[in-house]
Design an enzyme around this catalytic site. Structure first.
Site, short mmCIF file in Angstrom:
data_model
loop_
_atom_site.label_atom_id
_atom_site.label_comp_id
_atom_site.label_asym_id
_atom_site.label_seq_id
_atom_site.Cartn_x
_atom_site.Cartn_y
_atom_site.Cartn_z
CG PHE A 160 -10.15 -1.84 10.53
CD1 PHE A 160 -9.97 -1.49 9.22
CD2 PHE A 160 -9.25 -1.34 11.47
CE1 PHE A 160 -8.93 -0.64 8.82
CE2 PHE A 160 -8.22 -0.50 11.11
CZ PHE A 160 -8.06 -0.16 9.78
CE1 TYR B 126 -4.05 -1.87 -0.11
CE2 TYR B 126 -2.87 -3.34 1.38
CZ TYR B 126 -3.92 -3.10 0.52
OH TYR B 126 -4.85 -4.08 0.29
#
Length: 405
Positions: free
Chosen positions: A405, A128
């Site tokens: 998450f 990322y």
């Protein structure tokens, strides 16, 4: 090979496809009861996107989702963040530009609605950064041997086992006290609270059921993992939740864990880099604390992001920011940072500091010291201006996000 792909919404009737693709990408097979009870309730259907391949019968070959969360920023300000999750590309379609397409769609979409910051947890650390995300909040894998003594002056109080019902109620009350003051902590919705207390076999991974122990100002959840290759007293206590509103509660919870009979050690995979337990020990060398990247942060709109926190010291700095992924952020900015907040405005002044947007993202909640990036040659500029900016971004303690998450 990069190809042209269209990003399409995923409807509520298509959730089975999304779950199946995610399971295949991450090599897991959760049972239906876990998917129905834990996974699906957390999804926000309007924020699910995917890529389909017309040449393969319109098969779903890529997915990405956003969860609407709020996070505590330095200074005790709590603001919305876009939590990116369920990012997956089907095997056989990788290296064809699908992930890049989904990431660009997220960033332009967030920019269009004015969401300043995106966060994610990365399955691989190399992915990322190329989309402008920076390592912003580390976790610590903490290991301590059974019975590790505290220094004589450390005060502890009784901690007692409690049932899940009472633990649920106490956890919510404690989180409301603790989370608004801890940079990196996330607000928890009802589906998140349900998931935190769920106890499916799939979540146990061979460990015991989750057990809870309480102090008036603290709560700990844990499982015990068996170690069959040796005697029973080699079993491991694995901490899944630790909420402490006072120093005495914190020390008392750790003492309870360390003194559990028939166990060899305590492990906390999502621990805090600055957990005070390391300073309570009689022998600091008994502790193994291994930092790992955890939450990655992307500044979507620089001017809005700068205004999300208070700063440790005042700094007035002109910076030149590189951001090929979000060109609206690129260029020269004047940063006016104070203990009361921050402001970023466009400027034509000669820049004092030159940096990539990831340098600001890494330090936005205090997780990556700017001085370390300077030492690595990743930030350049006038030494006094760099020092002032780094001091403003710094925080007394590292941020902490004790959940995924």
């Amino acid at each position: 090979m990069t190809e042209n792909w269209d990003v399409v919404p995923i409807a509520g009737t298509e959730l089975t496809e999304l779950i199946d693709l995610d399971n295949a990408a991450f090599h897991v097979d959760p049972p239906e009861d876990f998917v129905t009870d834990v996974a699906l309730p957390m999804l926000e259907v309007p924020r699910l996107t995917g890529v389909r391949d017309p040449a393969a019968g319109n098969r779903l070959v890529g997915t990405a989702a956003i969860l609407s969360k709020s996070m505590t920023f330095p200074g005790g300000w709590v603001h919305p963040v876009a939590a990116v999750t369920y990012v997956a590309v089907r095997a056989g379609w990788r290296r064809r530009g699908i992930l890049s397409t989904l990431m660009r769609d997220h960033l332009t979409g967030l920019h269009s609605v004015g969401e300043a910051v995106a966060i994610l947890t990365a399955s691989e650390g190399v992915i990322y950064g190329r989309y402008g995300y920076a390592r912003a909040i580390d976790r610590a894998e903490i290991r301590l041997p059974h019975g590790a003594p505290f220094a004589p002056e450390v005060a502890v109080e009784p901690v007692r086992e409690t049932d899940p019902g009472a633990a649920t109620e106490q956890a919510r009350l404690l989180w409301a006290r603790v989370a608004p003051a801890m940079p990196g902590h996330l607000t928890r919705t009802e589906p998140v609270w349900h998931a935190r207390f769920a106890d499916h076999d799939f979540m146990r991974r061979g460990s015991s059921h989750r057990r809870w122990a309480a102090h008036p100002d603290g709560l700990v959840g844990y499982r015990v993992r068996p170690s069959w290759h040796d005697r029973d007293d080699q079993w491991v206590v694995v901490v899944t939740e630790l909420i402490a509103a006072t120093p005495v509660a914190h020390a008392s919870l750790w003492r309870f864990l360390l003194d559990l009979d028939l166990t060899a050690r305590v492990e906390y995979p999502l621990g805090w880099i600055d957990d005070p337990v390391q300073d309570l020990l009689a022998d600091r060398r008994s502790l193994t604390l291994t930092p790992q990247d955890h939450v990655w942060l992307r500044i979507v709109d620089l001017d809005r992001a700068v205004a999300l926190r208070r700063y440790s010291t005042a700094a007035s700095v002109d910076v030149d920011v590189a951001d090929p992924g979000c060109p609206w952020n690129a260029g020269r900015w004047h940063l006016d940072l104070t203990p009361d907040g921050g402001r970023a405005t466009r400027t034509t002044a000669t820049p004092q500091v030159t940096l990539d947007v990831r340098a600001l993202a890494g330090g936005l909640v205090g997780g990556t010291p700017l001085a370390r990036l300077v030492a690595g040659g990743l930030v350049d500029g006038d030494p006094a201006a760099v020092a002032a900016l780094g001091s403003a971004l710094s925080t007394p303690l590292s941020p902490w996000c004790p959940e995924g998450f």
